[in-house]
Design a protein around this motif. Structure first.
Motif, short mmCIF file in Angstrom:
data_model
loop_
_atom_site.label_atom_id
_atom_site.label_comp_id
_atom_site.label_asym_id
_atom_site.label_seq_id
_atom_site.Cartn_x
_atom_site.Cartn_y
_atom_site.Cartn_z
N ALA A 76 0.78 -1.06 -0.18
CA ALA A 76 0.15 0.15 0.22
C ALA A 76 0.89 1.19 0.17
O ALA A 76 2.17 1.22 0.59
N PRO A 77 0.52 2.25 -0.60
CA PRO A 77 0.96 3.46 -0.35
C PRO A 77 1.51 3.99 1.15
O PRO A 77 0.43 3.78 1.90
N ALA A 78 2.56 4.17 1.44
CA ALA A 78 3.09 4.50 2.74
C ALA A 78 2.24 5.74 3.34
O ALA A 78 2.01 6.56 2.73
N GLY A 79 1.82 5.45 4.80
CA GLY A 79 1.19 6.68 5.46
C GLY A 79 -0.21 7.06 4.80
O GLY A 79 -0.66 8.19 5.44
N ARG A 80 -0.83 6.22 4.16
CA ARG A 80 -2.13 6.65 3.63
C ARG A 80 -3.29 5.68 4.24
O ARG A 80 -3.01 4.64 4.15
N THR A 81 -4.43 6.31 4.20
CA THR A 81 -5.50 5.61 4.78
C THR A 81 -6.66 5.63 3.71
O THR A 81 -6.73 6.65 2.92
N GLY A 82 -7.86 5.03 3.89
CA GLY A 82 -8.97 5.49 3.23
C GLY A 82 -8.83 5.01 1.55
O GLY A 82 -9.15 5.49 0.56
N LEU A 83 -7.82 3.89 1.44
CA LEU A 83 -7.52 3.61 0.24
C LEU A 83 -8.40 2.54 -0.64
O LEU A 83 -9.02 1.50 0.40
N PRO A 84 -8.57 2.40 -1.83
CA PRO A 84 -9.36 1.37 -2.36
C PRO A 84 -8.71 0.11 -2.13
O PRO A 84 -7.45 0.08 -2.15
N VAL A 85 -9.43 -0.95 -2.03
CA VAL A 85 -9.07 -2.33 -1.90
C VAL A 85 -9.16 -3.22 -2.81
O VAL A 85 -9.92 -3.25 -3.88
N GLN A 294 -14.19 2.45 -13.34
CA GLN A 294 -15.58 2.61 -14.13
C GLN A 294 -16.51 2.11 -13.02
O GLN A 294 -17.73 2.55 -13.33
N HIS A 295 -16.16 1.03 -12.21
CA HIS A 295 -17.32 0.42 -11.69
C HIS A 295 -17.28 0.79 -10.08
O HIS A 295 -17.93 0.05 -9.13
N GLY A 296 -16.50 2.00 -9.60
CA GLY A 296 -16.40 2.27 -8.45
C GLY A 296 -15.38 1.60 -7.54
O GLY A 296 -15.75 1.84 -6.20
N ALA A 297 -14.43 1.08 -7.84
CA ALA A 297 -13.49 0.36 -6.96
C ALA A 297 -11.95 0.99 -7.39
O ALA A 297 -10.91 0.49 -7.22
N GLY A 298 -12.02 2.21 -7.66
CA GLY A 298 -10.71 2.85 -7.85
C GLY A 298 -10.79 4.31 -7.60
O GLY A 298 -11.81 4.75 -6.98
#
Length: 298
Positions: A76-85, A294-298
């Protein structure tokens, strides 16, 4: 899994030349996320992709599944939260460096990517040098229901560790491609899925009661299938059968679709294998990221 299914899967993975075992014995020496470059270099140095981990948080995590500790590779990008999974589902060989590298590629695209070790209860795929034994002793004993539960636990872990599970994607390769279809029918949290050359039909059994064609009509998220026209293990008539099942199914099923690369063999995305094809692999990757957005996962 019936004997014929085991033989079919072995044929699919080894290909007509029978050389895959040598490649795999080298690749399977690699530890999770490390050591792969040296092990694979003599065979695949010119095609292996290496994604750096600088700026990323990477490594093994342990996920609780009803009291069982399941290892997984996280990037995951370091130090970030609220990330798409995005869940990254491996081939039968488990989470070796190719899968870990794929997770890092997703992390560089802004995702919390998690690749769980879905065979760990049955055995360690990386400890096997013989294809037939790996399939018979490990892969054939993994119930689909167990996989679904492990993926559900992985989603819960992601939500508690920096991921936004309202933007949940899943993707998988070969064995993991089949499970991608099944999980898109299992979990209504999934927003989008991309299945890379996963088998669509097969014999049913107690451990594998349904196959993708059987759940196509009940998909809860749209799936993009990326397949090879020269894949000798997945006949194109099974792709056509899947298309018909999707067209008669749920709204998500009707949004699903396929891209078939005419000259591509099985495992065309696997850059450490002779089957790797750079152009369809890159095109498929770009389509996967676009599909998720396109489908809300990014």
């Amino acid at each position: 899994m019936q004997r014929q299914q085991i033989e079919d899967l072995a044929a699919l993975l080894t290909g007509p030349s029978g050389t895959e075992g040598t490649t795999r014995r080298t690749a399977l020496k690699a530890a999770l996320g490390a050591g792969y470059a040296a092990a694979a270099a003599p065979l695949m140095a010119q095609t292996a992709i290496r994604t750096p981990s600088d700026g990323l948080t990477v490594g093994e995590v342990m996920i609780d599944v009803a009291g069982f500790s399941m290892p997984a590779y996280r990037a995951a990008p370091a130090g970030r939260t609220g990330l798409p999974v995005v869940l990254v589902l491996s081939e039968i060989f488990g989470v070796h460096e190719y899968i870990a590298d794929t997770a890092r590629r997703f992390a560089r695209a802004g995702y919390l990517a998690i690749a769980p070790e879905l065979f760990i209860r049955q055995g360690d795929p990386q400890s096997y040098g013989e294809m037939a034994r790996l399939i018979a002793e490990v892969i054939a004993k993994v119930p689909d229901a167990q996989v679904m539960g492990d993926l559900d636990a992985t989603v819960r872990w992601a939500g508690a560790n920096g991921g936004d599970v309202s933007k949940l994607a899943v993707t998988g390769f070969c064995w993991g491609g089949r499970q991608t279809w099944l999980y898109a029918a299992h979990n209504p949290q999934v927003k989008a899925a991309v299945a890379w050359y996963g088998r669509l039909v097969g014999q049913t059994s107690e451990l594998n009661p349904r196959h993708p064609v059987d759940v196509a009509g009940a998909l809860k998220a749209p799936v993009l299938g990326l397949y090879g026209g020269a894949d000798t293990g997945i006949p194109l008539d099974t792709v056509e059968a899947m298309k018909k099942a999707l067209a008669a199914g749920s709204p998500a099923a009707r949004q699903s679709g396929f891209v078939v690369y005419p000259e591509a063999p099985h495992a065309f995305h696997a850059d450490y294998r002779p089957s790797f094809r750079a152009e369809p692999a890159q095109d498929g990757w770009n389509r996967a990221l676009a599909w998720f957005r396109q489908h809300g996962a990014g």
